[in-house]
Design a protein around this motif. Structure first.
Motif, PDB file in Angstrom:
ATOM      1  N   VAL A  44      50.965  46.219  29.818  1.00 38.64           N
ATOM      2  CA  VAL A  44      52.038  46.404  30.800  1.00 38.64           C
ATOM      3  C   VAL A  44      51.523  46.064  32.198  1.00 38.64           C
ATOM      4  CG1 VAL A  44      53.578  48.090  31.891  1.00 38.64           C
ATOM      5  CG2 VAL A  44      53.271  48.100  29.406  1.00 38.64           C
ATOM      6  N   TRP A  45      50.327  46.553  32.542  1.00 37.17           N
ATOM      7  CA  TRP A  45      49.755  46.252  33.861  1.00 37.17           C
ATOM      8  C   TRP A  45      49.486  44.763  34.011  1.00 37.17           C
ATOM      9  CZ3 TRP A  45      50.862  49.355  37.433  1.00 37.17           C
ATOM     10  CH2 TRP A  45      50.889  50.733  37.236  1.00 37.17           C
ATOM     11  N   LEU A  46      49.051  44.115  32.930  1.00 38.62           N
ATOM     12  CA  LEU A  46      48.857  42.660  32.976  1.00 38.62           C
ATOM     13  C   LEU A  46      50.183  41.955  33.224  1.00 38.62           C
ATOM     14  CD1 LEU A  46      47.135  40.116  32.663  1.00 38.62           C
ATOM     15  CD2 LEU A  46      47.521  40.273  30.184  1.00 38.62           C
ATOM     16  N   GLY A  47      51.247  42.396  32.562  1.00 43.22           N
ATOM     17  CA  GLY A  47      52.561  41.824  32.781  1.00 43.22           C
ATOM     18  C   GLY A  47      53.031  41.992  34.217  1.00 43.22           C
ATOM     19  N   ILE A  48      52.789  43.168  34.788  1.00 45.62           N
ATOM     20  CA  ILE A  48      53.152  43.414  36.186  1.00 45.62           C
ATOM     21  C   ILE A  48      52.353  42.490  37.104  1.00 45.62           C
ATOM     22  CG2 ILE A  48      53.030  45.129  38.045  1.00 45.62           C
ATOM     23  CD1 ILE A  48      53.672  47.263  35.849  1.00 45.62           C
ATOM     24  N   ALA A  49      51.063  42.328  36.811  1.00 50.73           N
ATOM     25  CA  ALA A  49      50.207  41.458  37.628  1.00 50.73           C
ATOM     26  C   ALA A  49      50.706  40.014  37.580  1.00 50.73           C
ATOM     27  CB  ALA A  49      48.757  41.546  37.159  1.00 50.73           C
ATOM     28  N   VAL A  50      51.060  39.543  36.399  1.00 55.82           N
ATOM     29  CA  VAL A  50      51.561  38.173  36.251  1.00 55.82           C
ATOM     30  C   VAL A  50      52.879  38.021  37.009  1.00 55.82           C
ATOM     31  CG1 VAL A  50      52.512  36.510  34.592  1.00 55.82           C
ATOM     32  CG2 VAL A  50      50.379  37.714  34.074  1.00 55.82           C
ATOM     33  N   LEU A  51      53.753  39.002  36.849  1.00 54.65           N
ATOM     34  CA  LEU A  51      55.043  38.962  37.529  1.00 54.65           C
ATOM     35  C   LEU A  51      54.881  38.894  39.048  1.00 54.65           C
ATOM     36  CD1 LEU A  51      58.131  39.184  36.940  1.00 54.65           C
ATOM     37  CD2 LEU A  51      57.876  41.631  37.367  1.00 54.65           C
ATOM     38  N   MET A  52      53.991  39.704  39.591  1.00 53.27           N
ATOM     39  CA  MET A  52      53.806  39.746  41.036  1.00 53.27           C
ATOM     40  C   MET A  52      52.991  38.563  41.555  1.00 53.27           C
ATOM     41  SD  MET A  52      55.755  42.068  41.756  1.00 53.27           S
ATOM     42  CE  MET A  52      55.544  41.838  43.492  1.00 53.27           C
ATOM     43  N   LEU A  53      52.315  37.868  40.662  1.00 49.70           N
ATOM     44  CA  LEU A  53      51.553  36.687  41.067  1.00 49.70           C
ATOM     45  C   LEU A  53      52.464  35.471  41.274  1.00 49.70           C
ATOM     46  CD1 LEU A  53      48.643  35.754  41.583  1.00 49.70           C
ATOM     47  CD2 LEU A  53      48.522  35.117  39.172  1.00 49.70           C
ATOM     48  N   ILE A  54      53.621  35.476  40.617  1.00 54.42           N
ATOM     49  CA  ILE A  54      54.521  34.317  40.693  1.00 54.42           C
ATOM     50  C   ILE A  54      54.906  33.966  42.131  1.00 54.42           C
ATOM     51  CG2 ILE A  54      56.805  33.425  40.042  1.00 54.42           C
ATOM     52  CD1 ILE A  54      56.430  34.953  37.363  1.00 54.42           C
ATOM     53  N   PRO A  55      55.416  34.922  42.954  1.00 53.47           N
ATOM     54  CA  PRO A  55      55.784  34.535  44.320  1.00 53.47           C
ATOM     55  C   PRO A  55      54.591  34.052  45.147  1.00 53.47           C
ATOM     56  CG  PRO A  55      56.545  36.769  43.844  1.00 53.47           C
ATOM     57  CD  PRO A  55      55.761  36.305  42.668  1.00 53.47           C
ATOM     58  N   ILE A  56      53.424  34.628  44.886  1.00 53.18           N
ATOM     59  CA  ILE A  56      52.220  34.207  45.609  1.00 53.18           C
ATOM     60  C   ILE A  56      51.872  32.763  45.250  1.00 53.18           C
ATOM     61  CG2 ILE A  56      49.738  34.633  45.913  1.00 53.18           C
ATOM     62  CD1 ILE A  56      50.422  37.646  45.317  1.00 53.18           C
ATOM     63  N   LEU A  57      51.921  32.450  43.954  1.00 53.48           N
ATOM     64  CA  LEU A  57      51.615  31.086  43.517  1.00 53.48           C
ATOM     65  C   LEU A  57      52.672  30.087  43.977  1.00 53.48           C
ATOM     66  CD1 LEU A  57      50.309  31.713  39.895  1.00 53.48           C
ATOM     67  CD2 LEU A  57      48.973  31.158  41.942  1.00 53.48           C
ATOM     68  N   MET A  58      53.908  30.552  44.126  1.00 51.54           N
ATOM     69  CA  MET A  58      54.978  29.654  44.578  1.00 51.54           C
ATOM     70  C   MET A  58      54.716  29.145  45.997  1.00 51.54           C
ATOM     71  SD  MET A  58      56.974  28.896  42.179  1.00 51.54           S
ATOM     72  CE  MET A  58      58.154  28.001  43.186  1.00 51.54           C
ATOM     73  N   ILE A  59      54.028  29.916  46.808  1.00 53.86           N
ATOM     74  CA  ILE A  59      53.650  29.447  48.146  1.00 53.86           C
ATOM     75  C   ILE A  59      52.836  28.167  48.012  1.00 53.86           C
ATOM     76  CG2 ILE A  59      52.308  29.973  50.227  1.00 53.86           C
ATOM     77  CD1 ILE A  59      52.896  32.982  49.622  1.00 53.86           C
ATOM     78  N   PHE A  60      51.841  28.193  47.130  1.00 49.28           N
ATOM     79  CA  PHE A  60      50.953  27.054  46.911  1.00 49.28           C
ATOM     80  C   PHE A  60      51.669  25.925  46.170  1.00 49.28           C
ATOM     81  CE2 PHE A  60      47.898  24.974  44.019  1.00 49.28           C
ATOM     82  CZ  PHE A  60      47.102  24.354  44.961  1.00 49.28           C
TER      83      PHE A  60
END
Length: 120
Positions: A44-60
């Motif tokens: 679950v924590w991994l899923g949350i981490a992946v989910l929250m990483l998406i907007p950060i990666l979208m910047i790049f």
């Protein structure tokens, strides 16, 4: 101004809104109340981490992907977060959470509008 710069900045704003909500939730004690006695597993924590990483990666990704790919990545990611937050909105008890999610959803719509109108 270049559309890819505008979209990257919007993703940065959305990321900061999410982080700001998390900080307030932790400081107010709402995080503990919301999770209650639930003990999330590593997946679950991994899923949350992946989910929250998406907007950060979208910047790049917005800056480096070819325009047609970046355009659709922005539309899909912003649409996903809009629906995800819309569905989750009622589960947040605090007014500040509902407000911040609503603001982030407005930025998701702005992202979709800019990406939709982005011509090469």
């Amino acid at each position: 101004m270049d559309t890819k710069i505008i979209l990257s900045v919007i993703w940065g704003v959305v990321t900061l809104i999410f982080l700001y909500g998390d900080v307030i939730r932790i400081c107010s004690g709402d995080f503990t109340r919301m999770t209650g006695t639930t003990n999330f597993g590593q997946s679950v924590w991994l899923g949350i981490a992946v989910l929250m990483l998406i907007p950060i990666l979208m910047i790049f990704f917005t800056l480096v992907l070819p325009q047609p790919v970046s355009r659709w990545a922005n539309i899909i990611a912003a649409g996903f977060f809009f629906v995800f937050n819309l569905v989750g909105l009622p589960s947040y008890p605090s007014l500040y959470d509902k407000f911040l999610l609503a603001v982030s959803m407005v930025f998701n719509l702005v992202t979709i509008r800019y990406a939709w109108n982005w011509s090469s």
